[in-house]
Design a protein around this motif. Structure first.
Motif: not given
Length: 326
Positions: A244-251
């Motif tokens: 939905l939002f594209g790859p990446g690190f989310v804490s």
């Protein structure tokens, strides 16, 4: 300058651990206590995990309280394993598996919430990182409880009808929709929400995550270990978030904590009434934003839209530089 007083309500998984460390690293913050709720894992594991985090950071003087073990009405969809069965990646072993039981306070978390806030009326920011069961029980035991808070920060809910636990629902709210409904109807204190979509849209690159956990500190080594076998902390794993939002690190939980520490991190927000849907198959647990003011509600909440990622990175980096030298 007077310290900000925080009480943290958590279902301590990996992102909760990161958020708790962020608060521990903020010298302008004093944590009065941490209350535990089921969610990412059982409430017993949540207590154990919270104490593990405090131990790594050399802050075991902060009291930890055991709270709700299940939701108010229906049994949630268990088991939950996105952070492992224990909530912290299934990589930790304790010399004494039952030691945590003697370290947790005997007072129930809900009673502790009411006591700590009543003792410091108008001064406590409550940061809720898991299902809102403890908060809902607190307002039912003490209807004046919300009025005694300075403010409430929540990681949970959604603002675009996109879900990560169901089609339209975010995990923390889906785990106990009735409690989410009660809190957003009856807590009339200033309320701030970091929704699932907000956190995903303000993701960070994976190379930042690599640098973050490879700092040479006890906290960073702890985070590196608990994320080592957890697939969602791998850039090669494709999740609903990535689609939905594209790859990446989310804490996820760290965004609500960052706002509680330094609200200037929030660059853009919506202020409006919100409602948690309890009916239906697809919509149950979804948070609806009433920006058109269709509902007969006077209480607005602040729903975050954009984050200052430079400031957020600094807080995350500092959070893994624990324990601090005096």
């Amino acid at each position: 300058m007077a310290q900000k007083l925080l009480v943290i309500d958590t279902d301590c998984g990996i992102d909760d651990a990161q958020a708790i460390m962020m608060a521990l690293a903020a010298r302008e913050v004093r944590i009065l206590g941490i209350t535990c709720c089921f969610g990412n894992t059982s409430v017993e594991n949540v207590c154990r995990n919270t104490l593990r985090v405090l131990s790594v950071c050399d802050r075991t003087e902060i009291p930890v309280f055991q709270g709700a073990s299940s939701c108010l009405v229906k049994t949630p969809n268990c088991p939950i394993d996105h952070f492992g069965s224990d909530g912290l990646g299934d990589v930790l072993e304790d010399e004494d598996p039952d030691l945590w039981k003697s370290q947790v306070q005997t007072e129930h978390a809900v009673n502790a919430l009411i006591r700590l806030v009543s003792k410091n009326q108008g001064k406590v920011s409550l940061v809720a990182l898991g299902p809102l069961t403890n908060l809902a029980l607190a307002v039912k035991l003490d209807p004046e409880f919300p009025k005694k808070l300075k403010n409430l920060y929540i990681m949970g809910g959604n603002m675009e009808g996109k879900g990560n636990k169901t089609v339209c629902g975010e995990f923390n709210f889906i785990m106990d929709p009735e409690s989410a409904y009660i809190v957003l109807e009856e807590f009339i204190c200033p309320t701030y929400i970091a929704s699932w979509e907000f956190t995903c849209r303000n993701k960070l690159p994976w190379d930042f995550f690599d640098a973050l956990i490879n700092q040479d500190t006890p906290a960073a080594r702890f985070m590196r270990k608990i994320t080592s076998k957890c697939s969602i902390f791998s850039p090669t794993t494709v999740t609903r978030k990535d689609v939905l939002f594209g790859p990446g690190f989310v804490s996820y939980d760290s965004y609500a904590m960052a706002a509680a520490i330094d609200f200037s991190i929030v660059k853009e927000y919506i202020e409006c009434p919100v409602h948690v849907e309890l009916q239906g198959v697809l919509g149950r647990g979804m948070m609806a934003l009433d920006d058109g003011k269709f509902l007969p509600k006077k209480h607005n909440v602040v729903v975050f839209k954009a984050c200052d990622l430079i400031k957020f990175r600094k807080l995350l980096t500092k959070s893994l530089q624990l324990p601090q030298t005096q």
